[in-house]
Design a protein around this motif. Structure first.
Motif, PDB file in Angstrom:
ATOM      1  N   PRO A 124       0.841  -1.205   0.000  1.00 29.44           N
ATOM      2  CA  PRO A 124       0.000   0.000   0.000  1.00 29.44           C
ATOM      3  C   PRO A 124       0.876   1.256   0.000  1.00 29.44           C
ATOM      4  O   PRO A 124       1.816   1.367   0.789  1.00 29.44           O
ATOM      5  CB  PRO A 124      -0.798  -0.127   1.304  1.00 29.44           C
ATOM      6  N   HIS A 125       0.601   2.156  -0.957  1.00 29.19           N
ATOM      7  CA  HIS A 125       1.350   3.412  -1.092  1.00 29.19           C
ATOM      8  C   HIS A 125       2.843   3.165  -1.313  1.00 29.19           C
ATOM      9  O   HIS A 125       3.670   4.033  -0.998  1.00 29.19           O
ATOM     10  CB  HIS A 125       1.145   4.301   0.140  1.00 29.19           C
ATOM     11  N   ASP A 126       3.198   1.992  -1.838  1.00 32.34           N
ATOM     12  CA  ASP A 126       4.605   1.634  -2.062  1.00 32.34           C
ATOM     13  C   ASP A 126       5.445   1.744  -0.796  1.00 32.34           C
ATOM     14  O   ASP A 126       6.639   2.061  -0.836  1.00 32.34           O
ATOM     15  CB  ASP A 126       5.220   2.508  -3.167  1.00 32.34           C
ATOM     16  N   ASP A 127       4.821   1.440   0.327  1.00 34.95           N
ATOM     17  CA  ASP A 127       5.473   1.537   1.630  1.00 34.95           C
ATOM     18  C   ASP A 127       5.751   0.131   2.165  1.00 34.95           C
ATOM     19  O   ASP A 127       4.836  -0.562   2.617  1.00 34.95           O
ATOM     20  CB  ASP A 127       4.571   2.300   2.600  1.00 34.95           C
ATOM     21  N   PRO A 128       7.015  -0.320   2.111  1.00 36.01           N
ATOM     22  CA  PRO A 128       7.339  -1.685   2.536  1.00 36.01           C
ATOM     23  C   PRO A 128       7.070  -1.965   4.010  1.00 36.01           C
ATOM     24  O   PRO A 128       7.109  -3.133   4.421  1.00 36.01           O
ATOM     25  CB  PRO A 128       8.833  -1.801   2.218  1.00 36.01           C
ATOM     26  N   SER A 129       6.815  -0.936   4.801  1.00 38.60           N
ATOM     27  CA  SER A 129       6.508  -1.173   6.207  1.00 38.60           C
ATOM     28  C   SER A 129       5.058  -1.612   6.408  1.00 38.60           C
ATOM     29  O   SER A 129       4.686  -2.050   7.501  1.00 38.60           O
ATOM     30  CB  SER A 129       6.780   0.095   7.033  1.00 38.60           C
ATOM     31  N   GLN A 130       4.244  -1.502   5.364  1.00 41.86           N
ATOM     32  CA  GLN A 130       2.833  -1.887   5.459  1.00 41.86           C
ATOM     33  C   GLN A 130       2.628  -3.316   4.940  1.00 41.86           C
ATOM     34  O   GLN A 130       3.397  -3.818   4.117  1.00 41.86           O
ATOM     35  CB  GLN A 130       1.965  -0.915   4.664  1.00 41.86           C
ATOM     36  N   THR A 131       1.583  -3.950   5.427  1.00 39.54           N
ATOM     37  CA  THR A 131       1.264  -5.310   5.009  1.00 39.54           C
ATOM     38  C   THR A 131       0.899  -5.322   3.531  1.00 39.54           C
ATOM     39  O   THR A 131       0.043  -4.552   3.087  1.00 39.54           O
ATOM     40  CB  THR A 131       0.096  -5.866   5.828  1.00 39.54           C
ATOM     41  N   PRO A 132       1.528  -6.189   2.744  1.00 41.10           N
ATOM     42  CA  PRO A 132       1.240  -6.218   1.296  1.00 41.10           C
ATOM     43  C   PRO A 132      -0.215  -6.572   1.002  1.00 41.10           C
ATOM     44  O   PRO A 132      -0.854  -7.319   1.744  1.00 41.10           O
ATOM     45  CB  PRO A 132       2.178  -7.314   0.778  1.00 41.10           C
ATOM     46  N   LYS A 133      -0.710  -6.042  -0.090  1.00 40.15           N
ATOM     47  CA  LYS A 133      -2.039  -6.398  -0.567  1.00 40.15           C
ATOM     48  C   LYS A 133      -1.976  -7.769  -1.235  1.00 40.15           C
ATOM     49  O   LYS A 133      -0.983  -8.132  -1.841  1.00 40.15           O
ATOM     50  CB  LYS A 133      -2.547  -5.363  -1.579  1.00 40.15           C
ATOM     51  N   MET A 134      -3.073  -8.522  -1.150  1.00 46.47           N
ATOM     52  CA  MET A 134      -3.169  -9.783  -1.890  1.00 46.47           C
ATOM     53  C   MET A 134      -4.467  -9.769  -2.672  1.00 46.47           C
ATOM     54  O   MET A 134      -5.552  -9.822  -2.097  1.00 46.47           O
ATOM     55  CB  MET A 134      -3.127 -10.990  -0.950  1.00 46.47           C
ATOM     56  N   ASN A 135      -4.371  -9.664  -3.975  1.00 48.63           N
ATOM     57  CA  ASN A 135      -5.557  -9.576  -4.825  1.00 48.63           C
ATOM     58  C   ASN A 135      -5.532 -10.610  -5.958  1.00 48.63           C
ATOM     59  O   ASN A 135      -6.184 -10.431  -6.981  1.00 48.63           O
ATOM     60  CB  ASN A 135      -5.691  -8.157  -5.407  1.00 48.63           C
ATOM     61  N   TRP A 136      -4.775 -11.695  -5.752  1.00 51.54           N
ATOM     62  CA  TRP A 136      -4.693 -12.742  -6.771  1.00 51.54           C
ATOM     63  C   TRP A 136      -5.112 -14.113  -6.242  1.00 51.54           C
ATOM     64  O   TRP A 136      -5.099 -15.092  -6.985  1.00 51.54           O
ATOM     65  CB  TRP A 136      -3.269 -12.828  -7.333  1.00 51.54           C
ATOM     66  N   SER A 137      -5.512 -14.208  -5.002  1.00 52.41           N
ATOM     67  CA  SER A 137      -5.797 -15.504  -4.390  1.00 52.41           C
ATOM     68  C   SER A 137      -6.919 -16.258  -5.102  1.00 52.41           C
ATOM     69  O   SER A 137      -6.795 -17.458  -5.390  1.00 52.41           O
ATOM     70  CB  SER A 137      -6.158 -15.326  -2.912  1.00 52.41           C
ATOM     71  N   SER A 138      -8.033 -15.572  -5.388  1.00 49.97           N
ATOM     72  CA  SER A 138      -9.164 -16.257  -6.025  1.00 49.97           C
ATOM     73  C   SER A 138      -8.816 -16.685  -7.438  1.00 49.97           C
ATOM     74  O   SER A 138      -9.210 -17.778  -7.886  1.00 49.97           O
ATOM     75  CB  SER A 138     -10.400 -15.351  -6.029  1.00 49.97           C
ATOM     76  N   ALA A 139      -8.059 -15.861  -8.176  1.00 46.10           N
ATOM     77  CA  ALA A 139      -7.647 -16.231  -9.531  1.00 46.10           C
ATOM     78  C   ALA A 139      -6.719 -17.442  -9.494  1.00 46.10           C
ATOM     79  O   ALA A 139      -6.836 -18.349 -10.331  1.00 46.10           O
ATOM     80  CB  ALA A 139      -6.955 -15.051 -10.212  1.00 46.10           C
ATOM     81  N   ALA A 140      -5.819 -17.482  -8.536  1.00 48.25           N
ATOM     82  CA  ALA A 140      -4.906 -18.611  -8.415  1.00 48.25           C
ATOM     83  C   ALA A 140      -5.664 -19.901  -8.138  1.00 48.25           C
ATOM     84  O   ALA A 140      -5.423 -20.936  -8.766  1.00 48.25           O
ATOM     85  CB  ALA A 140      -3.890 -18.348  -7.306  1.00 48.25           C
ATOM     86  N   SER A 141      -6.585 -19.826  -7.191  1.00 49.84           N
ATOM     87  CA  SER A 141      -7.372 -21.013  -6.838  1.00 49.84           C
ATOM     88  C   SER A 141      -8.167 -21.526  -8.032  1.00 49.84           C
ATOM     89  O   SER A 141      -8.197 -22.728  -8.310  1.00 49.84           O
ATOM     90  CB  SER A 141      -8.310 -20.682  -5.671  1.00 49.84           C
ATOM     91  N   LEU A 142      -8.792 -20.608  -8.769  1.00 49.11           N
ATOM     92  CA  LEU A 142      -9.623 -20.999  -9.906  1.00 49.11           C
ATOM     93  C   LEU A 142      -8.764 -21.556 -11.040  1.00 49.11           C
ATOM     94  O   LEU A 142      -9.135 -22.542 -11.686  1.00 49.11           O
ATOM     95  CB  LEU A 142     -10.432 -19.799 -10.377  1.00 49.11           C
ATOM     96  N   PHE A 143      -7.620 -20.949 -11.286  1.00 48.24           N
ATOM     97  CA  PHE A 143      -6.761 -21.414 -12.381  1.00 48.24           C
ATOM     98  C   PHE A 143      -6.264 -22.826 -12.117  1.00 48.24           C
ATOM     99  O   PHE A 143      -6.305 -23.696 -13.006  1.00 48.24           O
ATOM    100  CB  PHE A 143      -5.583 -20.463 -12.569  1.00 48.24           C
ATOM    101  N   PHE A 144      -5.777 -23.087 -10.909  1.00 46.02           N
ATOM    102  CA  PHE A 144      -5.285 -24.429 -10.595  1.00 46.02           C
ATOM    103  C   PHE A 144      -6.421 -25.445 -10.625  1.00 46.02           C
ATOM    104  O   PHE A 144      -6.242 -26.579 -11.083  1.00 46.02           O
ATOM    105  CB  PHE A 144      -4.583 -24.431  -9.243  1.00 46.02           C
TER     106      PHE A 144
END
Length: 310
Positions: free
Chosen positions: A263-283
């Motif tokens: 978030p805001h390119d700030d490495p001190s913040q918890t990363p966003k995860m917005n690919w989980s559902s796509a990964a699950s569906l693809f596999f």
């Protein structure tokens, strides 16, 4: 999907903690069905992390899977004990007469080397040759995808001017393709690589399934689905890119921040995860449509009737 693995594998405890169903061998042996057999060629350095990531993604359909992990005996791993490999991984001579419904070849941090300079290259080439008559469908990931195209077709990789590193928006080029059933028009995927492949160099019997403005070619597959190539890392968990960033920064290799990740390119913040559902569906789609629907019940027919089409 109940995933059947050695119950002592350390990844099992993490998967159970995440409420992912992992079946022990005794229970699996009591079920009167033929399990899917999947071979995972884990080339990643943090093997235990990759084990958990792959097993989690294989657990989302109602079929039973037996998973074997394969080690490259010509390579000395630095980040895992040999005891772990000897206990939970098989060698090629142990599976040479076996047949598998599917195989997954992971990425590896060797993309800046020539393929022939990788110490296990000959062993991997032999494995891919063997898979033609012993594996129904193979999913290649990142460097594993580049290695597959080079070993099978002589297609080279090309150096990027700057490392492609972050989470990027991808297109769905053919929404009716079975591998993208249930997908929205676009999805996100992590990428971490310094080389790329060009769509125009793929054989004519390939479908280009996903591209990105920044990533270029993202996912392609042979029309018969016997080979699937994903140049991103849909299997990555939330913190994988963060680990790579912190590692490279500590080693003085790079302070480049993964794009569209923090978030805001700030490495001190918890990363966003917005690919989980796509990964699950693809596999899940790969397992269902490229593996389960077409694989012969008697896997020995893979060799007898030459199911692999060149």
């Amino acid at each position: 999907m109940p995933v059947k693995v050695n119950s002592q594998l350390p990844a099992v405890k993490q998967l159970e903690a995440d409420n992912i169903f992992v079946m022990d061998e005794d229970r699996a042996n009591q079920q009167d069905i033929r399990t899917l057999k999947i071979l995972v060629v884990n080339l990643m350095p943090r093997k235990m992390v990759t084990e958990s990531q792959i097993l989690a993604l294989l657990s989302n359909t109602p079929l039973q899977i037996n998973v074997d992990f394969l080690q490259m005996t010509s390579h000395k791993s630095k980040n895992i004990t040999q005891n772990h490999l000897d206990t939970f991984y098989k060698r090629f001579d142990e599976i040479e007469t076996e047949f598998y419904d599917g195989m997954i070849v992971t990425g590896a941090p060797v993309e800046n080397l020539a393929f022939e300079a990788v110490d296990y290259w000959d062993e991997l080439k032999d494995l891919l040759d063997w898979s033609r008559s012993h594996v129904y469908s193979t999913l290649h990931i990142c460097w594993g995808a580049q290695a597959g195209l080079y070993a099978r077709y002589g297609i080279p990789k090309h150096k990027l001017s700057q490392k492609l590193w972050g989470v990027y928006q991808q297109s769905v080029e053919n929404p009716k393709h079975v591998l993208f059933r249930g997908f929205d028009d676009e999805f996100f995927s992590p990428h971490s690589r310094s080389t790329e492949n060009f769509s125009v160099e793929l054989p004519q019997d390939f479908d280009i399934l996903s591209v990105g403005d920044k990533t270029g070619l993202s996912i392609a597959a042979k029309k018969n689905l016997r080979e699937v190539y994903s140049f991103g890392h849909l299997e990555y968990d939330r913190l994988t890119l963060d680990f790579e960033y912190q590692r490279d920064k500590a080693n003085g290799e790079s302070e480049q921040i993964p794009e569209h990740y923090y978030p805001h390119d700030d490495p001190s913040q918890t990363p966003k995860m917005n690919w989980s559902s796509a990964a699950s569906l693809f596999f899940s789609n790969w397992l269902n449509y490229a593996v389960y629907q077409d694989t012969p019940y008697d896997l020995r027919k893979l060799a007898k009737y030459e199911y692999y089409n060149l």
